[in-house]
Design an enzyme around this catalytic site. Structure first.
Site, PDB file in Angstrom:
ATOM      1  N   ASP A   3      73.416  46.920  32.226  1.00 17.06           N
ATOM      2  CA  ASP A   3      72.396  47.751  32.842  1.00 17.06           C
ATOM      3  C   ASP A   3      71.081  47.604  32.080  1.00 17.06           C
ATOM      4  OD1 ASP A   3      72.519  49.592  35.112  1.00 17.06           O
ATOM      5  OD2 ASP A   3      74.406  50.266  34.230  1.00 17.06           O
ATOM      6  N   ASP A  26      68.405  49.199  36.776  1.00 13.46           N
ATOM      7  CA  ASP A  26      68.674  50.568  37.182  1.00 13.46           C
ATOM      8  C   ASP A  26      67.411  51.250  37.705  1.00 13.46           C
ATOM      9  OD1 ASP A  26      70.486  53.053  37.039  1.00 13.46           O
ATOM     10  OD2 ASP A  26      68.677  53.665  35.951  1.00 13.46           O
ATOM     11  N   GLU A  62      68.984  47.837  41.730  1.00 16.78           N
ATOM     12  CA  GLU A  62      69.552  49.039  42.328  1.00 16.78           C
ATOM     13  C   GLU A  62      68.510  49.630  43.258  1.00 16.78           C
ATOM     14  OE1 GLU A  62      71.621  53.228  41.093  1.00 16.78           O
ATOM     15  OE2 GLU A  62      69.787  52.627  40.103  1.00 16.78           O
ATOM     16  N   HIS A  68      79.681  54.486  39.358  1.00 13.18           N
ATOM     17  CA  HIS A  68      79.644  55.638  38.450  1.00 13.18           C
ATOM     18  C   HIS A  68      78.841  56.810  39.005  1.00 13.18           C
ATOM     19  CE1 HIS A  68      75.971  53.423  37.850  1.00 13.18           C
ATOM     20  NE2 HIS A  68      75.449  54.473  37.242  1.00 13.18           N
ATOM     21  N   ASP A  69      78.123  56.607  40.101  1.00  9.25           N
ATOM     22  CA  ASP A  69      77.336  57.673  40.706  1.00  9.25           C
ATOM     23  C   ASP A  69      78.005  58.271  41.934  1.00  9.25           C
ATOM     24  OD1 ASP A  69      75.123  57.809  38.979  1.00  9.25           O
ATOM     25  OD2 ASP A  69      74.265  56.014  39.874  1.00  9.25           O
TER      26      ASP A  69
END
Length: 578
Positions: free
Chosen positions: A131, A233, A287, A353-354
């Site tokens: 990331d 990100d 992202e 993860h979100d």
């Protein structure tokens, strides 16, 4: 990272492709035009380091823990690991608030541990994507400490400041702030700083060329260490209109058009490509893809020399506690495929993860259907065009946490929104019910390795509680079961890697108006595969106008596939059609 609203994931920044889903547009350029790349053929496995494996008993997953499980990851058949942030951080947002981009968070270990991890991965033929969190930093980063120390600091313009004597700044919505106000007053220099996320995550000023060079230096530092890619990100929000115009009242209900792909963002990405990405054999993925098809496509059009692939999220917002439309699901993925058919590349995913757990959002977590629906979703992800991303634990069919009280949660957004609801007299039981389905913490519970305490994740007290169902859902038990979701995942990955048609082949949607079943073919060089997926907990019929009586079964999540024309609950079958 993040979520948009209480029910919309931040990652679910819609890629509005605005294209009709006609068969005529579901074509692919000739095989001669296919540009083959390792990252197109990859299967990405996402590791949330805090929750994967704890090597020292402090309750927090770490790099040595990941090293100890590299053979497991390799056994899955995947070839890329996406690792969530491991940089130094005060952990306001679990590492997405970086205080030192060139060091490792003490909770996770040391730089020597990282070097061992990368070496161990490369020895096993695994690549590492990290990331890159540079829309914002931590307020404990030295840049921000210097920036807020004086209006004359050389670091002042590394961030966005609004002097208080100029009045209150134009309203900007913050996703994580308790009051949803993105401007935070700082008395030290009598000014406000901008934070689209938490107050401890001030936004970096990408309009400052010195800041951009700092970021490129960070990227070169990690690329020189030998990592294999970057995930940018929240980067669609990095560029700002620094004239700070007033936005229409209520813009926060759909703020993406006002926040995403602003200013010279594409120019910054082209500069990043020239300075860093073009000099290394690395994979790059953004992202979020803005609010228009043109925005998303421009990110990944190879002729523009920006990024490799888009991480588009139109489907993430579909899953709701009351269910979702399979028709809309099909239309969404068909639009994506149509739009990127001739150039550009997509990520294919349904969890990260979100998000809450995959099987809860798109499948069925009941004892009867959890395993078979998880296998059906695996089949979908491994048979679509684009690079598939799979989130740790989903290969076991791990489920939502089952948390019932706010004290169970650790996520900054979940906790801040609870406080906001409490302060405005909101319906707290309803909020708790909603986050029980959708909170990001559902997808962050410890990996369930075995039946030992905490699922074998840690000998200490985990930073977040393990799901009690680790006693029945765990890797050790599934290793021994040839029909487990884990072993099915391995078969699905193997099938994808053995068939280029599943990577580069033409995608054609069949039986498109069927509200229960998703059917499509993948074709390349005379090879044709048929994929049948029942998204319902009931037997469902389909009509494809194709004789499959002589077709070969390549993969099935039932011991015996159904007769032609019907599918059992959550059934998935992949045929090779002669």
């Amino acid at each position: 990272m993040k979520k948009l609203f209480a029910q919309i994931s931040f990652c679910a920044v819609t890629l509005c492709l605005a294209l009709p889903t006609t068969h005529a547009q579901q074509v692919v350029s000739s095989n001669d035009a296919i540009a083959k790349k390792w990252w197109k053929e990859a299967v990405v496995y996402q590791v949330y380091p805090r929750s994967f494996m704890d090597s020292d008993g402090d309750g927090i997953g770490d790099l040595k823990g990941i090293i100890s499980k590299l053979d497991y990851i390799k056994s899955l058949g995947v070839n890329v690991i996406w690792l969530n942030p491991i940089y130094s951080s005060p952990n306001d947002d679990n590492g997405y608030d970086v205080s030192d981009y060139r060091n490792i968070m003490k909770d996770f270990g040391t730089m020597a541990d990282f070097d061992d991890l990368l070496k161990g991965m490369h020895q096993r033929g695994l690549k590492l994507v990290m990331d890159l969190v540079v829309n914002h930093s931590s307020d404990e980063h030295e840049w921000f400490k210097q920036s807020r120390s004086s209006r004359n600091s050389p670091y002042r313009n590394y961030y966005h400041w609004w002097n208080a004597e100029d009045g209150k700044p134009p309203y900007r919505y913050s996703l994580f702030d308790v009051n949803h106000d993105a401007w935070k007053y700082d008395s030290l220099t009598n000014a406000y700083y901008l934070h689209y996320f938490s107050r401890k995550q001030p936004d970096l000023n990408w309009e400052n060329p010195k800041l951009r060079q700092e970021v490129y230096g960070i990227m070169k530092f990690w690329a020189d260490k030998g990592i294999d890619g970057f995930r940018l990100d929240a980067f669609q929000f990095a560029a700002k209109d620094t004239t700070w115009p007033m936005f229409p009242k209520g813009f926060e209900k759909n703020f993406v058009p006002y926040y995403a792909m602003q200013g010279n963002l594409h120019g910054y990405l082209q500069e990043m490509n020239r300075e860093v990405l073009s000099k290394y054999d690395v994979m790059s993925v953004a992202e979020g893809s803005g609010s228009t098809f043109e925005d998303g496509h421009n990110l990944v059009d190879a002729r523009r020399r920006e990024l490799n692939m888009a991480y588009a999220f139109d489907a993430v917002d579909l899953a709701k506690p009351e269910g979702y439309s399979v028709l809309k699901f099909k239309q969404t993925f068909t639009k994506w495929d149509s739009a990127f058919v001739d150039d550009g590349w997509l990520s294919i995913f349904l969890a990260n993860h979100d998000q809450a757990r995959l099987v809860n959002r798109y499948g069925n977590d009941s004892p009867e259907f959890r395993s078979v629906s998880a296998k059906m979703l695996m089949t979908f992800l491994m048979t679509m065009r684009g690079t598939p991303y799979y989130y740790y634990g989903d290969e076991l069919g791990m489920t939502n946490a089952g948390f019932t009280k706010i004290e169970d949660y650790r996520d900054v957004q979940t906790l801040n929104e609870y406080q906001r609801q409490k302060s405005i007299g909101g319906d707290l039981p309803a909020y708790l019910k909603r986050i029980g389905f959708e909170s990001r913490d559902n997808g962050r519970t410890p990996f369930q390795w075995n039946t030992k305490a905490n699922g074998g994740f840690s000998t200490g007290t985990p930073w977040i509680n393990a799901n009690p169902n680790y006693k029945t859902i765990n890797a050790a038990a599934q290793e021994k079961d040839a029909n487990s979701t884990l072993n099915y995942f391995r078969k699905a990955v193997k099938l994808r890697k053995a068939n280029e048609a599943l990577i580069y082949g033409k995608y054609t949607l069949l039986d498109e108006d069927n509200p229960d079943v998703y059917v499509y073919t993948r074709e390349l060089n005379g090879k044709k595969l048929l994929v049948l997926l029942n998204f319902r907990a009931k037997a469902s019929a389909y009509n494809i106008g194709m004789d499959i009586s002589k077709a070969s079964v390549l993969l099935s999540n039932y011991a015996k596939p159904s007769a032609s024309g019907t599918l059992q609950p959550y059934e998935a079958v992949v045929y090779e059609v002669k």
